[in-house]
Design a protein around this motif. Structure first.
Motif, PDB file in Angstrom:
ATOM      1  N   ALA A 142     101.394  29.606 -62.399  1.00  9.35           N
ATOM      2  CA  ALA A 142     100.105  28.951 -62.209  1.00  9.35           C
ATOM      3  C   ALA A 142      99.529  29.431 -60.885  1.00  9.35           C
ATOM      4  CB  ALA A 142     100.309  27.441 -62.180  1.00  9.35           C
ATOM      5  N   ASP A 143      98.214  29.311 -60.724  1.00 12.14           N
ATOM      6  CA  ASP A 143      97.597  29.702 -59.457  1.00 12.14           C
ATOM      7  C   ASP A 143      97.786  28.556 -58.462  1.00 12.14           C
ATOM      8  OD1 ASP A 143      95.992  30.306 -57.315  1.00 12.14           O
ATOM      9  OD2 ASP A 143      94.421  31.214 -58.549  1.00 12.14           O
ATOM     10  N   ILE A 144      98.665  28.800 -57.491  1.00 18.85           N
ATOM     11  CA  ILE A 144      99.046  27.719 -56.577  1.00 18.85           C
ATOM     12  C   ILE A 144      97.848  27.260 -55.733  1.00 18.85           C
ATOM     13  CG2 ILE A 144     100.754  27.015 -54.836  1.00 18.85           C
ATOM     14  CD1 ILE A 144     102.355  29.540 -55.629  1.00 18.85           C
ATOM     15  N   GLU A 169     106.597  30.191 -68.843  1.00 23.38           N
ATOM     16  CA  GLU A 169     106.255  29.180 -69.854  1.00 23.38           C
ATOM     17  C   GLU A 169     105.319  29.755 -70.919  1.00 23.38           C
ATOM     18  OE1 GLU A 169     105.186  26.400 -66.644  1.00 23.38           O
ATOM     19  OE2 GLU A 169     106.533  24.949 -67.573  1.00 23.38           O
ATOM     20  N   ARG A 179     103.510  34.129 -45.849  1.00 20.38           N
ATOM     21  CA  ARG A 179     102.695  35.307 -46.130  1.00 20.38           C
ATOM     22  C   ARG A 179     101.627  35.513 -45.052  1.00 20.38           C
ATOM     23  NH1 ARG A 179     105.405  33.532 -50.080  1.00 20.38           N
ATOM     24  NH2 ARG A 179     106.140  34.947 -51.715  1.00 20.38           N
ATOM     25  N   GLY A 201     104.690  29.219 -64.683  1.00 21.30           N
ATOM     26  CA  GLY A 201     103.773  29.170 -65.814  1.00 21.30           C
ATOM     27  C   GLY A 201     103.816  30.448 -66.645  1.00 21.30           C
ATOM     28  N   GLU A 229     109.366  26.888 -59.756  1.00 20.75           N
ATOM     29  CA  GLU A 229     108.568  25.726 -59.327  1.00 20.75           C
ATOM     30  C   GLU A 229     109.315  24.866 -58.326  1.00 20.75           C
ATOM     31  OE1 GLU A 229     108.851  26.827 -62.400  1.00 20.75           O
ATOM     32  OE2 GLU A 229     106.962  26.633 -63.505  1.00 20.75           O
ATOM     33  N   ALA A 279     102.750  35.604 -62.818  1.00 18.27           N
ATOM     34  CA  ALA A 279     103.780  35.102 -61.882  1.00 18.27           C
ATOM     35  C   ALA A 279     103.681  33.598 -61.706  1.00 18.27           C
ATOM     36  CB  ALA A 279     103.668  35.813 -60.544  1.00 18.27           C
ATOM     37  N   LEU A 294     108.720  25.213 -54.841  1.00 15.55           N
ATOM     38  CA  LEU A 294     107.449  24.667 -54.356  1.00 15.55           C
ATOM     39  C   LEU A 294     107.489  23.141 -54.440  1.00 15.55           C
ATOM     40  CD1 LEU A 294     105.080  27.139 -56.267  1.00 15.55           C
ATOM     41  CD2 LEU A 294     105.677  27.214 -53.841  1.00 15.55           C
ATOM     42  N   PRO A 302     108.819  22.524 -63.547  1.00 16.00           N
ATOM     43  CA  PRO A 302     107.965  23.292 -64.447  1.00 16.00           C
ATOM     44  C   PRO A 302     107.099  22.316 -65.246  1.00 16.00           C
ATOM     45  CG  PRO A 302     110.231  24.049 -64.550  1.00 16.00           C
ATOM     46  CD  PRO A 302     110.246  22.778 -63.768  1.00 16.00           C
ATOM     47  N   GLY A 303     105.789  22.531 -65.248  1.00 18.93           N
ATOM     48  CA  GLY A 303     104.909  21.506 -65.810  1.00 18.93           C
ATOM     49  C   GLY A 303     104.148  21.940 -67.040  1.00 18.93           C
ATOM     50  N   LYS A 320     101.156  45.018 -61.453  1.00 25.01           N
ATOM     51  CA  LYS A 320     102.588  45.100 -61.136  1.00 25.01           C
ATOM     52  C   LYS A 320     103.439  44.056 -61.837  1.00 25.01           C
ATOM     53  CE  LYS A 320     102.605  42.492 -56.818  1.00 25.01           C
ATOM     54  NZ  LYS A 320     102.923  42.423 -55.421  1.00 25.01           N
ATOM     55  N   LYS A 346     100.106  38.554 -41.169  1.00 29.69           N
ATOM     56  CA  LYS A 346      98.768  39.039 -40.794  1.00 29.69           C
ATOM     57  C   LYS A 346      98.590  38.910 -39.271  1.00 29.69           C
ATOM     58  CE  LYS A 346      96.891  38.243 -45.374  1.00 29.69           C
ATOM     59  NZ  LYS A 346      98.161  38.337 -46.025  1.00 29.69           N
ATOM     60  N   PRO A 368      96.668  39.875 -57.331  1.00 27.74           N
ATOM     61  CA  PRO A 368      97.827  40.775 -57.244  1.00 27.74           C
ATOM     62  C   PRO A 368      98.970  40.412 -58.198  1.00 27.74           C
ATOM     63  CG  PRO A 368      97.867  39.200 -55.434  1.00 27.74           C
ATOM     64  CD  PRO A 368      96.608  38.922 -56.196  1.00 27.74           C
ATOM     65  N   VAL A 369      99.030  39.160 -58.691  1.00 29.02           N
ATOM     66  CA  VAL A 369     100.250  38.800 -59.435  1.00 29.02           C
ATOM     67  C   VAL A 369      99.946  38.156 -60.794  1.00 29.02           C
ATOM     68  CG1 VAL A 369     101.660  38.542 -57.342  1.00 29.02           C
ATOM     69  CG2 VAL A 369     100.499  36.538 -58.266  1.00 29.02           C
TER      70      VAL A 369
HETATM   71  C1  3H9 Z   1     103.726  26.934 -61.724  1.00 24.23           C
HETATM   72  O1  3H9 Z   1     103.705  27.920 -62.368  1.00 24.23           O
HETATM   73  C2  3H9 Z   1     103.544  25.547 -62.283  1.00 24.23           C
HETATM   74  C3  3H9 Z   1     103.636  25.483 -63.786  1.00 24.23           C
HETATM   75  O2  3H9 Z   1     104.974  25.258 -64.191  1.00 24.23           O
HETATM   76  C4  3H9 Z   1     102.883  24.330 -64.330  1.00 24.23           C
HETATM   77  C5  3H9 Z   1     101.404  24.323 -64.109  1.00 24.23           C
HETATM   78  C6  3H9 Z   1     100.710  23.216 -64.824  1.00 24.23           C
HETATM   79  N1  3H9 Z   1      99.362  31.630 -57.094  1.00 24.23           N
HETATM   80  O3  3H9 Z   1     104.533  37.246 -52.573  1.00 24.23           O
HETATM   81  P1  3H9 Z   1     103.588  38.351 -52.417  1.00 24.23           P
HETATM   82  C7  3H9 Z   1      99.710  35.579 -53.801  1.00 24.23           C
HETATM   83  S1  3H9 Z   1     103.921  27.001 -60.033  1.00 24.23           S
HETATM   84  C8  3H9 Z   1      98.475  32.084 -56.196  1.00 24.23           C
HETATM   85  O4  3H9 Z   1     103.301  38.842 -51.046  1.00 24.23           O
HETATM   86  P2  3H9 Z   1     105.405  40.122 -53.726  1.00 24.23           P
HETATM   87  C9  3H9 Z   1     100.374  35.508 -52.449  1.00 24.23           C
HETATM   88  O5  3H9 Z   1      99.949  34.390 -51.735  1.00 24.23           O
HETATM   89  C10 3H9 Z   1     103.994  28.732 -59.655  1.00 24.23           C
HETATM   90  N2  3H9 Z   1      98.709  33.142 -55.374  1.00 24.23           N
HETATM   91  O6  3H9 Z   1     103.961  39.590 -53.351  1.00 24.23           O
HETATM   92  C11 3H9 Z   1      99.918  36.797 -51.816  1.00 24.23           C
HETATM   93  O7  3H9 Z   1      98.596  36.613 -51.343  1.00 24.23           O
HETATM   94  P3  3H9 Z   1      98.071  37.383 -50.029  1.00 24.23           P
HETATM   95  C12 3H9 Z   1     105.308  29.313 -59.987  1.00 24.23           C
HETATM   96  C13 3H9 Z   1      99.890  33.737 -55.474  1.00 24.23           C
HETATM   97  O8  3H9 Z   1     105.170  41.340 -54.523  1.00 24.23           O
HETATM   98  C14 3H9 Z   1      99.851  37.758 -53.002  1.00 24.23           C
HETATM   99  O9  3H9 Z   1      99.795  36.939 -54.162  1.00 24.23           O
HETATM  100  N3  3H9 Z   1     105.342  30.701 -59.521  1.00 24.23           N
HETATM  101  C15 3H9 Z   1     100.859  33.306 -56.383  1.00 24.23           C
HETATM  102  O10 3H9 Z   1     106.267  40.186 -52.522  1.00 24.23           O
HETATM  103  C16 3H9 Z   1     101.055  38.671 -53.116  1.00 24.23           C
HETATM  104  O11 3H9 Z   1     102.238  37.865 -53.102  1.00 24.23           O
HETATM  105  C17 3H9 Z   1     105.780  31.034 -58.305  1.00 24.23           C
HETATM  106  O12 3H9 Z   1     106.169  30.194 -57.525  1.00 24.23           O
HETATM  107  C18 3H9 Z   1     100.566  32.203 -57.224  1.00 24.23           C
HETATM  108  N4  3H9 Z   1     101.446  31.748 -58.138  1.00 24.23           N
HETATM  109  O13 3H9 Z   1     106.046  39.003 -54.661  1.00 24.23           O
HETATM  110  C19 3H9 Z   1     105.778  32.488 -57.971  1.00 24.23           C
HETATM  111  N5  3H9 Z   1     101.950  34.090 -56.258  1.00 24.23           N
HETATM  112  O14 3H9 Z   1      98.176  38.834 -50.363  1.00 24.23           O
HETATM  113  C20 3H9 Z   1     105.235  32.712 -56.608  1.00 24.23           C
HETATM  114  C21 3H9 Z   1     101.652  34.990 -55.303  1.00 24.23           C
HETATM  115  O15 3H9 Z   1      96.702  36.850 -49.855  1.00 24.23           O
HETATM  116  N6  3H9 Z   1     105.096  34.119 -56.264  1.00 24.23           N
HETATM  117  N7  3H9 Z   1     100.414  34.786 -54.827  1.00 24.23           N
HETATM  118  O16 3H9 Z   1      99.012  36.949 -48.937  1.00 24.23           O
HETATM  119  C22 3H9 Z   1     106.134  34.906 -55.921  1.00 24.23           C
HETATM  120  O17 3H9 Z   1     107.284  34.515 -55.947  1.00 24.23           O
HETATM  121  C23 3H9 Z   1     105.826  36.293 -55.446  1.00 24.23           C
HETATM  122  O18 3H9 Z   1     104.463  36.327 -55.097  1.00 24.23           O
HETATM  123  C24 3H9 Z   1     106.070  37.408 -56.490  1.00 24.23           C
HETATM  124  C25 3H9 Z   1     105.510  38.751 -55.925  1.00 24.23           C
HETATM  125  C26 3H9 Z   1     107.577  37.551 -56.717  1.00 24.23           C
HETATM  126  C27 3H9 Z   1     105.373  37.128 -57.782  1.00 24.23           C
END
Ligand code: 3H9
Length: 676
Positions: free
Chosen positions: A62-64, A104, A274, A101, A124, A60, A127, A131-132, A56, A278, A22-23
């Motif tokens: 890295a895949d958490i 980034e 999240r 990410g 980040e 958004a 969480l 930022p990595g 959309k 459910k 989704p993201v």
């Molecule tokens: C990072 O990037 C580290 C890097 O710096 C370095 C790496 C080496 N991964 O929130 P929603 C799922 S850390 C996996 O309801 P919205 C979420 O669980 C990351 N899954 O939608 C949900 O699943 P389900 C930094 C993710 O429209 C579904 O997507 N980024 C991720 O209300 C829908 O999500 C963040 O922290 C993810 N990254 O809001 C951003 N993100 O349907 C985190 C979402 O099964 N995400 N899911 O319950 C958000 O802030 C919001 O999801 C976003 C959309 C604003 C994007």
């Protein structure tokens, strides 16, 4: 398996598109696809590249869900370096939210174009991470150290317009012509020739005072959190350093945080929030009831706050009171609250009028007949609630949802006073209801599935975090509050002071301790109002007008700026009750306070879980984080218990003679956790 990444060409511009709903999280398949795209971009016939996303949002982050699992190549930092190293212009075409990410990746591209509605952020920190993938190094070089500190240490996204002003966005695109505009931009940059602007090759600088000021200004917000402090220290240390050295320190910092408990707790809460939406046993696609107008009974603090949630979301509200002056007072408070928000710049004057314009104040109960959801926020008494629901039953339209905002009472008993218990549900808002994020949705024995699902969907619309609770005294949150309150009072009798108990709770990370909370809420809440009837310390305080902050004295004495100091009079009252109680006095340690006031909450949580009053342990965590200010970095009481070790919790409870909940004991013995 088909790749989430596809490439296409417009002349000599290569368009790399990610479609990973989704993201568009940057999971392994996305990273591998992007790497293949970059290899394709190296071809001689390609002059420029556009990276964009379908669906959309732009990436958004890295895949958490991959965190904590073995890393699959290529890693995000390596991939972004490869993008930046390309010797032809690469343009990031951004819509939705370029987060973590994703931001980034955009920073690794040579140019960034975004639609006006896009947002950029480094969340980040929320969480428990930094930022990595180069973010702490490229962002200060592109947008300046000050903005980078703000974005990385606080984690709030900024709008495209602000990003443009800061140089993070080069150009704004048309809302409906992003890719076309990006291709034109890429072609233009290819034609212009010249050196490519690579973020890692730029310099960043800042005065040392900037960091100190930033730390001081945000000290309260960051209290207890590891990641913000690490982020500030990292940016401070690496500003002026060569990029390669800075990025290595970033990597080390990221690895340290990702292994830590705080990040595990914060990631747990991200998914817990999240998951709470459910509802077990109800299909995702169940048909919802249409809620076009909401009715609220009672224009007091609670009714007014509840109404504001719906008005702010654009849903009309009919609010009913019994007397004109109460109605006027209630609507006046709502307007004042909106105006205060506007004064802080968080609402425009038109939005205030827009919201208030959706409110219909009335003294006529029958006006509720036009509402699709009616929430009662009247006096907390079963007789009063039953009377209200009996009346509602006669006038509400068929299929209307009838909700009670009760904090403790039996929703099934309330439902039984109607001929339609299937339409009755508990909607327990927390005070102040227009501010607090938590909503407990109380599922009665007969509550229909579509009523429950509609309530959950509405909660999202009004931006609440909702949790389903079963019918029991105090539901999830207040039920767990009870053992804490009982033990806090017993500890006073045995030798602790209000200051000590509050200090232990604040040091744990709570916004305030039980006695500070009582002073804020009002010591007189629920008091019998008979100053001659003194059965406990609370009665004694209330009888002496020590009602808390509003009276300038309660458990503490307050100065005119509401700064608390320990009260000699309260110490005397406690002494009197100690003498009468016959409780054995001993030196109460901080550890004992934790064991008796917090371990007992976990114990109650285990009972709630075993009785099916909460759907899952993580829901209990969500309740305590969003309803009571439990420190997010401890992941909620059940997650915290897991990290403390359930054996330790059991031992602590036994030490003080508490009956251990069977589920807690079982998990401790089998080595299981509440949150898997
Ligand atoms: C990072 O990037 C580290 C890097 O710096 C370095 C790496 C080496 N991964 O929130 P929603 C799922 S850390 C996996 O309801 P919205 C979420 O669980 C990351 N899954 O939608 C949900 O699943 P389900 C930094 C993710 O429209 C579904 O997507 N980024 C991720 O209300 C829908 O999500 C963040 O922290 C993810 N990254 O809001 C951003 N993100 O349907 C985190 C979402 O099964 N995400 N899911 O319950 C958000 O802030 C919001 O999801 C976003 C959309 C604003 C994007």
């Amino acid at each position: 398996m088909t790749s989430p990444i596809t490439t296409s060409r417009q002349g000599d511009v290569l368009i790399i598109t990610s479609d990973n709903p989704p993201v568009n999280a940057l999971g392994a398949a996305v990273r591998q696809g992007l790497q293949a795209g970059i290899e394709e971009a190296a071809g001689d016939d390609i002059k420029a590249v556009v990276i964009t996303c379908a669906g959309k949002t732009f990436f958004a982050g890295a895949d958490i869900t991959e965190f904590g699992k073995p890393m699959q190549e290529p890693s995000l930092p390596v991939l972004i370096d490869a993008i930046e190293a390309l010797d032809k212009p690469v343009v990031a075409a951004v819509h939705g939210t370029a987060l973590g990410g994703g931001c980034e990746v955009a920073l690794g591209c040579h140019y960034r174009i975004a639609v006006p509605s896009a947002k950029f952020g480094l969340p980040e920190v929320k969480l428990g991470l930094l930022p990595g993938a180069g973010g702490t190094q490229r962002l200060p070089r592109v947008a300046g150290v000050e903005l980078a500190l703000e974005m990385a240490a606080k984690g709030d996204p900024i709008p495209a317009s602000k990003a443009k002003d800061a140089g993070l966005v080069d150009r704004l695109a048309g809302e409906d012509s992003l890719v076309a505009d990006a291709v034109a931009f890429a072609r233009e940059m290819a034609a212009a020739g010249g050196p490519l602007p690579r973020a890692s090759e730029k310099q960043a600088s800042a005065s040392p005072a900037l960091f100190e000021t930033f730390r001081k200004t945000n000290a309260k917000r960051f209290r207890g959190y590891e990641a913000p402090a690490d982020i500030i220290a990292l940016i401070e240390k690496t500003t002026g350093m060569p990029y390669e050295e800075g990025v290595q320190l970033e990597r080390q910092g990221f690895m340290k945080l990702i292994m830590g408990t705080q990040s595990a707790a914060l990631r747990h809460i991200f998914f817990a929030e999240r998951k709470a939406a459910k509802i077990d046993g109800i299909a995702d696609d169940i048909k919802l009831r249409d809620v076009k107008r909401v009715g609220v009974i009672g224009a007091g603090t609670m009714g007014g706050g509840i109404s504001m949630n719906f008005l702010s979301a654009g849903i009309p509200v009919t609010i009913v009171e019994m007397a004109q002056d109460a109605l006027d007072r209630g609507t006046g408070v709502m307007r004042k609250n909106y105006e205060a928000t506007a004064a802080k710049g968080r609402m425009t004057a038109e939005q205030v009028e827009g919201a208030m314009g959706l409110l219909k104040p009335t003294l006529n109960f029958d006006d509720l007949a036009e509402c699709d959801l009616i929430i009662e926020a009247v006096y907390e008494s079963m007789d009063v609630k039953k009377e209200v629901f009996g009346r509602l039953d006669k006038i509400a339209k068929p299929g209307a949802i009838l909700a009670s905002n009760t904090s403790y009472l039996n929703v099934d008993e309330i439902a039984a006073s109607t001929s339609r218990p299937q339409d009755v549900v508990g909607l327990h808002f927390f005070s102040p209801a227009n501010v607090m994020k938590l909503l407990e949705i109380v599922r009665g024995a007969k509550t229909a599935d579509d009523v429950l699902a509609t309530a959950m969907a509405l909660a999202k619309k009004i931006r609440k975090v909702a949790v389903v609770a079963g019918v029991c005294y105090g539901f999830i949150g207040n039920r767990m509050l009870m053992p804490r309150q009982v033990e806090a009072m017993k500890l006073l009798m045995e030798g602790a002071t209000p200051e000590q108990i509050d200090r232990v709770h604040v040091a744990f990370g709570m916004p305030m301790g039980p006695f500070q909370m009582s002073d804020l809420a009002g010591v007189d809440i629920g008091w019998h109002r008979d100053p001659t009837r003194i059965e406990n310390i609370r009665d004694a305080l209330a009888a002496e007008d020590r009602w808390g902050q509003k009276k300038g004295k309660g458990w503490y004495d307050y100065d005119e700026k509401r700064n608390p100091s320990p009260s000699p009079r309260v110490a005397e009252i406690i002494e009197e009750f100690r003498a009468k109680s016959g409780a054995t006095q001993h030196e109460v340690t901080d550890e004992e306070i934790v064991e008796r006031t917090l371990y007992t909450m976990v114990n109650e949580g285990a009972l709630i879980l075993a009785e099916g009053m909460a759907q899952r342990a993580s829901d209990i965590d969500v309740v305590w984080i969003y309803g009571y200010g439990w420190p997010v970095y401890r992941g909620g009481p059940m997650f915290w218990a897991d990290t403390e070790g359930l054996k330790k919790i059991v031992a602590g409870l036994e030490k003080h003679g508490f009956e251990v909940a069977p589920l807690l004991r079982e998990k401790a013995e089998t080595g299981e956790r509440f949150n898997k």
